[in-house]
Design an enzyme around this catalytic site. Sequence first.
Site, mmCIF file in Angstrom:
data_model
loop_
_atom_site.group_PDB
_atom_site.id
_atom_site.type_symbol
_atom_site.label_atom_id
_atom_site.label_comp_id
_atom_site.label_asym_id
_atom_site.label_seq_id
_atom_site.Cartn_x
_atom_site.Cartn_y
_atom_site.Cartn_z
ATOM 1 N NE ARG A 44 0.158 1.192 3.588
ATOM 2 C CZ ARG A 44 1.074 2.023 3.904
ATOM 3 N NH1 ARG A 44 2.303 2.100 3.609
ATOM 4 N NH2 ARG A 44 0.841 3.609 3.905
ATOM 5 N N GLY A 45 -0.256 2.029 0.262
ATOM 6 C CA GLY A 45 1.036 3.559 -0.481
ATOM 7 C C GLY A 45 1.327 4.233 -1.494
ATOM 8 C CB ALA A 46 0.192 6.940 -3.797
ATOM 9 N NE ARG A 87 -6.394 0.434 -1.545
ATOM 10 C CZ ARG A 87 -5.718 1.489 -1.252
ATOM 11 N NH1 ARG A 87 -4.011 0.962 -0.452
ATOM 12 N NH2 ARG A 87 -6.361 2.309 0.069
ATOM 13 C CD GLN A 189 -3.258 2.168 7.102
ATOM 14 O OE1 GLN A 189 -3.495 3.010 7.836
ATOM 15 N NE2 GLN A 189 -4.006 1.663 5.740
ATOM 16 C CG ASP A 230 -2.560 8.136 -1.097
ATOM 17 O OD1 ASP A 230 -3.101 8.098 0.319
ATOM 18 O OD2 ASP A 230 -2.845 6.821 -1.568
ATOM 19 C CG ASN A 240 -2.436 11.480 3.472
ATOM 20 O OD1 ASN A 240 -1.384 10.602 2.107
ATOM 21 N ND2 ASN A 240 -1.680 11.258 3.462
ATOM 22 C CE LYS A 241 -5.125 5.057 4.207
ATOM 23 N NZ LYS A 241 -5.605 4.455 3.890
HETATM 24 O O1 MRU Z 1 -5.137 3.124 1.838
HETATM 25 P P1 MRU Z 1 -2.965 3.656 2.515
HETATM 26 O O2 MRU Z 1 -1.596 2.685 3.319
HETATM 27 O O3 MRU Z 1 -2.666 2.983 0.878
HETATM 28 O O4 MRU Z 1 -3.085 4.612 2.277
HETATM 29 C C1 MRU Z 1 -1.809 5.787 2.078
HETATM 30 C C2 MRU Z 1 -1.747 7.332 2.269
HETATM 31 O O5 MRU Z 1 -2.868 7.546 2.673
HETATM 32 C C3 MRU Z 1 -0.279 7.242 2.365
HETATM 33 O O6 MRU Z 1 -0.622 8.919 2.975
HETATM 34 C C4 MRU Z 1 0.313 7.732 0.864
HETATM 35 O O7 MRU Z 1 -0.316 6.564 -0.368
HETATM 36 C C5 MRU Z 1 1.469 8.222 0.805
HETATM 37 S S1 MRU Z 1 2.846 7.006 0.973
HETATM 38 C C6 MRU Z 1 4.055 7.727 0.400
#
Ligand code: MRU
Length: 340
Positions: A44-46, A87, A189, A230, A240-241
Amino acid sequence: MRTIELKGEKVIMIDQTLLPREVRLIECHDTECIAEAIENLRIRGAPALGVAAAFSLAQTALKHANSPRNEVLAALEKTYRRIKATRPTAVNLHLALERVMSRARESENPAEAAYKEALRIYEEDFEANRKLGEYGAELFEDGDVVLTHCNTGALATASYGTALGVIITAWRQGKKLRVFADETRPLLQGARLTAWELVQEGIPVTVITDSSAAYVMRTQGVSKVIVGADRIAANGDTANKIGTYSLAILAKEHGIPFYVAAPLSTIDPATPSGEHIPVEYRRREEIEFFNSQRIVPPEAEILNPAFDVTPAEYISGIITEAGVLTPPYEESIARALKKR
Ligand code: MRU
């Protein structure tokens, strides 16, 4: 170990759902395995999702390297459709798929073109994060108290991290920082991954519940908030999250600078503003159960948006590999993308 690697036809990644209890690798031999890992946040993470998407196409390409061109393209299209459906919000996943596919479609040798482009995406991510870490670190001073949300470290990228990469770069420059990490409900996370990465780096970290943020800003001398992204729209609105938007409002109210750190690959010029960003809603079970115990009556409805959108007006600067972009974001973003 890197967060994700392509070894022969295998895509290998750390299963992030098991951290911090266990570091276990998953070996994916096919698209379905990678799609499942993305959907269940094993990866996970963009930026890491962008690399996973690119590697899924590279894997398909390698498997069909000796097939006729039309068969290679058909196999790539199938992988593309499956991964695209995993996603919706993190734009890196979608832009990586488009980038690799357009190289493949225009090439006489689509398998080779797809493979090479996927590796380029992986290498570029590392380099972009390293650079943005340096630009971002200049904004930090010795003694800063930093609040961050979700996980934006090496685990969320090909390597190095974005917002957490900035914090780590500043720390390695000798700036003594204190970091507060929001636990980041519902999948934690921040508690599980950010705290784990910071502990490994020897950086003091204090985990707080998401709902403590205002109190912590007021009582603990928080001097900077930094988060990842994201998807950043052309006007700077940033997905973002979930919980990021509240942090941005709180930061403004407390007079604390609020920074977003992201590679240019997270900016989507085709999305004019935040209201056009597709926000992922996830399964109710993520909130309904805690440690396998029911915590919500089954009759209650549950809303589980995985992301929110912070309007650009709350963002003090967007830290990228092209430097720190400042308002008006339509202009600074367009300039940075043009120079790329
Ligand atoms: O649902 P996730 O864990 O994929 O969400 C991740 C985030 O929101 C991060 O802050 C974002 O992807 C930036 S990661 C460098």
